[in-house]
Motif scaffolding. Structure first.
Motif, PDB file in Angstrom:
ATOM      1  N   GLY A  46       0.783  -1.276  -0.022  1.00  0.00           N
ATOM      2  CA  GLY A  46       0.142   0.021   0.083  1.00  0.00           C
ATOM      3  C   GLY A  46       0.906   1.214   0.009  1.00  0.00           C
ATOM      4  N   THR A  47       2.221   1.248   0.199  1.00  0.00           N
ATOM      5  CA  THR A  47       2.873   2.495   0.162  1.00  0.00           C
ATOM      6  C   THR A  47       3.778   2.510  -1.118  1.00  0.00           C
ATOM      7  OG1 THR A  47       4.799   1.143   1.421  1.00  0.00           O
ATOM      8  CG2 THR A  47       3.305   2.312   2.640  1.00  0.00           C
ATOM      9  N   SER A  48       3.578   1.607  -1.936  1.00  0.00           N
ATOM     10  CA  SER A  48       4.386   1.652  -3.191  1.00  0.00           C
ATOM     11  C   SER A  48       3.923   2.756  -4.081  1.00  0.00           C
ATOM     12  CB  SER A  48       4.201   0.237  -4.050  1.00  0.00           C
ATOM     13  OG  SER A  48       2.977   0.158  -4.512  1.00  0.00           O
ATOM     14  N   ARG A  49       4.856   3.027  -5.028  1.00  0.00           N
ATOM     15  CA  ARG A  49       4.416   4.241  -5.823  1.00  0.00           C
ATOM     16  C   ARG A  49       3.001   4.157  -6.556  1.00  0.00           C
ATOM     17  NH1 ARG A  49       8.932   2.122  -8.225  1.00  0.00           N
ATOM     18  NH2 ARG A  49       8.081   1.675 -10.114  1.00  0.00           N
ATOM     19  N   GLN A  50       2.467   5.273  -6.373  1.00  0.00           N
ATOM     20  CA  GLN A  50       0.978   5.427  -6.752  1.00  0.00           C
ATOM     21  C   GLN A  50       0.440   6.903  -7.235  1.00  0.00           C
ATOM     22  OE1 GLN A  50      -1.715   4.597  -3.079  1.00  0.00           O
ATOM     23  NE2 GLN A  50       0.252   3.827  -2.532  1.00  0.00           N
ATOM     24  N   VAL A  51      -0.512   7.213  -7.792  1.00  0.00           N
ATOM     25  CA  VAL A  51      -0.906   8.514  -8.247  1.00  0.00           C
ATOM     26  C   VAL A  51      -2.520   8.483  -7.889  1.00  0.00           C
ATOM     27  CG1 VAL A  51       0.826   8.772  -9.714  1.00  0.00           C
ATOM     28  CG2 VAL A  51      -1.375   7.805 -10.571  1.00  0.00           C
ATOM     29  N   LEU A  52      -2.894   9.663  -7.655  1.00  0.00           N
ATOM     30  CA  LEU A  52      -4.487   9.892  -8.016  1.00  0.00           C
ATOM     31  C   LEU A  52      -4.872  10.815  -8.959  1.00  0.00           C
ATOM     32  CD1 LEU A  52      -5.479  10.449  -4.133  1.00  0.00           C
ATOM     33  CD2 LEU A  52      -6.439   8.714  -5.467  1.00  0.00           C
ATOM     34  N   VAL A  53      -5.776  10.386  -9.737  1.00  0.00           N
ATOM     35  CA  VAL A  53      -6.330  10.875 -10.869  1.00  0.00           C
ATOM     36  C   VAL A  53      -7.675  11.434 -10.635  1.00  0.00           C
ATOM     37  CG1 VAL A  53      -6.288  10.987 -13.471  1.00  0.00           C
ATOM     38  CG2 VAL A  53      -4.551   9.895 -12.556  1.00  0.00           C
ATOM     39  N   HIS A  54      -7.902  12.830 -10.789  1.00  0.00           N
ATOM     40  CA  HIS A  54      -9.374  13.175 -10.428  1.00  0.00           C
ATOM     41  C   HIS A  54      -9.774  13.904 -11.806  1.00  0.00           C
ATOM     42  CE1 HIS A  54     -12.131  16.501  -9.390  1.00  0.00           C
ATOM     43  NE2 HIS A  54     -12.891  15.356  -8.802  1.00  0.00           N
ATOM     44  N   GLU A  55     -10.959  13.537 -12.348  1.00  0.00           N
ATOM     45  CA  GLU A  55     -11.470  14.136 -13.629  1.00  0.00           C
ATOM     46  C   GLU A  55     -12.149  15.370 -13.155  1.00  0.00           C
ATOM     47  OE1 GLU A  55     -14.040  13.012 -17.366  1.00  0.00           O
ATOM     48  OE2 GLU A  55     -13.422  11.376 -15.972  1.00  0.00           O
ATOM     49  N   LEU A  56     -11.818  16.367 -13.829  1.00  0.00           N
ATOM     50  CA  LEU A  56     -12.458  17.862 -13.780  1.00  0.00           C
ATOM     51  C   LEU A  56     -13.441  17.929 -14.650  1.00  0.00           C
ATOM     52  CD1 LEU A  56      -9.295  20.065 -13.332  1.00  0.00           C
ATOM     53  CD2 LEU A  56     -10.863  19.296 -11.533  1.00  0.00           C
ATOM     54  N   ASP A  57     -13.400  17.879 -16.324  1.00  0.00           N
ATOM     55  CA  ASP A  57     -14.363  17.828 -17.008  1.00  0.00           C
ATOM     56  C   ASP A  57     -14.261  17.025 -18.296  1.00  0.00           C
ATOM     57  OD1 ASP A  57     -12.447  19.118 -18.404  1.00  0.00           O
ATOM     58  OD2 ASP A  57     -13.220  21.266 -17.867  1.00  0.00           O
ATOM     59  N   GLY A  58     -13.561  16.124 -18.283  1.00  0.00           N
ATOM     60  CA  GLY A  58     -13.429  15.279 -19.401  1.00  0.00           C
ATOM     61  C   GLY A  58     -12.246  15.558 -20.336  1.00  0.00           C
ATOM     62  N   GLU A  59     -11.917  16.908 -20.317  1.00  0.00           N
ATOM     63  CA  GLU A  59     -10.719  17.282 -20.976  1.00  0.00           C
ATOM     64  C   GLU A  59      -9.525  17.751 -19.955  1.00  0.00           C
ATOM     65  OE1 GLU A  59     -10.237  17.387 -24.280  1.00  0.00           O
ATOM     66  OE2 GLU A  59     -12.252  16.622 -24.463  1.00  0.00           O
ATOM     67  N   ARG A  60      -9.872  18.125 -18.741  1.00  0.00           N
ATOM     68  CA  ARG A  60      -8.879  18.269 -17.726  1.00  0.00           C
ATOM     69  C   ARG A  60      -8.895  17.439 -16.623  1.00  0.00           C
ATOM     70  NH1 ARG A  60      -9.834  23.226 -15.058  1.00  0.00           N
ATOM     71  NH2 ARG A  60     -11.835  22.699 -15.486  1.00  0.00           N
ATOM     72  N   TYR A  61      -7.759  17.166 -16.178  1.00  0.00           N
ATOM     73  CA  TYR A  61      -7.630  16.272 -14.996  1.00  0.00           C
ATOM     74  C   TYR A  61      -6.675  16.742 -13.986  1.00  0.00           C
ATOM     75  CZ  TYR A  61      -9.765  12.813 -18.290  1.00  0.00           C
ATOM     76  OH  TYR A  61     -10.537  12.259 -19.129  1.00  0.00           O
TER      77      TYR A  61
END
Length: 224
Positions: free
Chosen positions: A178-193
């Protein structure tokens, strides 16, 4: 002594619970099992190869060992990896597991450990494959399906372990850690994240355009 029958586990009763009994057995064996101080009857160890729990059986004296990887279901992925009546042998095995001893060596050192199913699942990437399948077929995560499909189709990102955290897609390099390299990606509007690398000091959310997203996330997950 709570849920355990005293005639089956007199050593647990005398120690004040499973946790203190394991700590004492580990001390006598010169082991360190990383047990949190609040563990009394319920023992769960967070390790680099999942969460390991010890469950004393109610019908006979037997310590059952289970490893779990958190997944999209409430129970995650669960393997029973052995059971023993010997508390001292148990703490030695837990210490070796904590130290990251290879599975083949664990098999040879501890006859009670049954690691074939667990090893096959890890080696084949089964937890990751099942996690992708579950997220991409669960209506609850329909809002994230488009983003999940983009990541899953990529030859690199499709091998990462996915999950959903507060509506954002999380990609983790190692499903067991659970501490290995990881990212969070949040979608703003389909064209921007917005993307952030989790666990990095002073990490900030970075806005990324859709055309740059895959390359940006790949780079973020590389060793620094």
């Amino acid at each position: 002594m709570g849920i355990h029958r005293e005639d089956l586990y007199p050593d647990l009763t005398a120690a004040g619970g499973l946790g203190p009994a394991l700590e004492e057995a580990a001390r006598l064996r010169g082991c360190d099992i990383g047990l949190p101080p609040w563990a009394i009857d319920a023992v769960v160890l967070e390790t680099a190869r999942g969460f390991v729990s010890v469950d004393p059986a109610a019908e006979e004296r037997l310590f059952r060992v289970v490893v779990r990887i958190i997944g999209y279901t409430e129970d995650g992925f669960v393997w029973r990896i052995g059971s023993t009546r010997d508390l001292g042998l148990l703490v030695e095995a837990l210490a070796a597991w904590q130290e990251g001893v290879q599975l083949d060596e664990l098999r040879s050192r501890f006859d009670f450990m049954e690691l074939d199913e667990f090893a096959r699942a890890v080696e084949s990437g089964e937890p990751t494959a099942l996690q992708w399948s579950g997220l991409l077929s669960t209506e609850f995560h329909r809002r994230q399906w488009n983003l999940l499909r983009r990541f899953h189709a990529d030859e690199v990102l499709g091998n990462m372990f996915p999950s959903i955290t507060h509506g954002a897609v999380r990609l983790r390099v190692d499903p067991l850690d659970g501490t290995s390299r990881q990212v969070l990606v949040h979608e703003l509007d389909g064209e921007r994240y917005e993307v952030v690398r989790v666990g990095v000091p002073d990490a900030v959310w970075t806005e990324v355009q859709t055309g740059d997203l895959i390359a940006f996330v790949r780079t973020a997950l590389r060793p620094q």
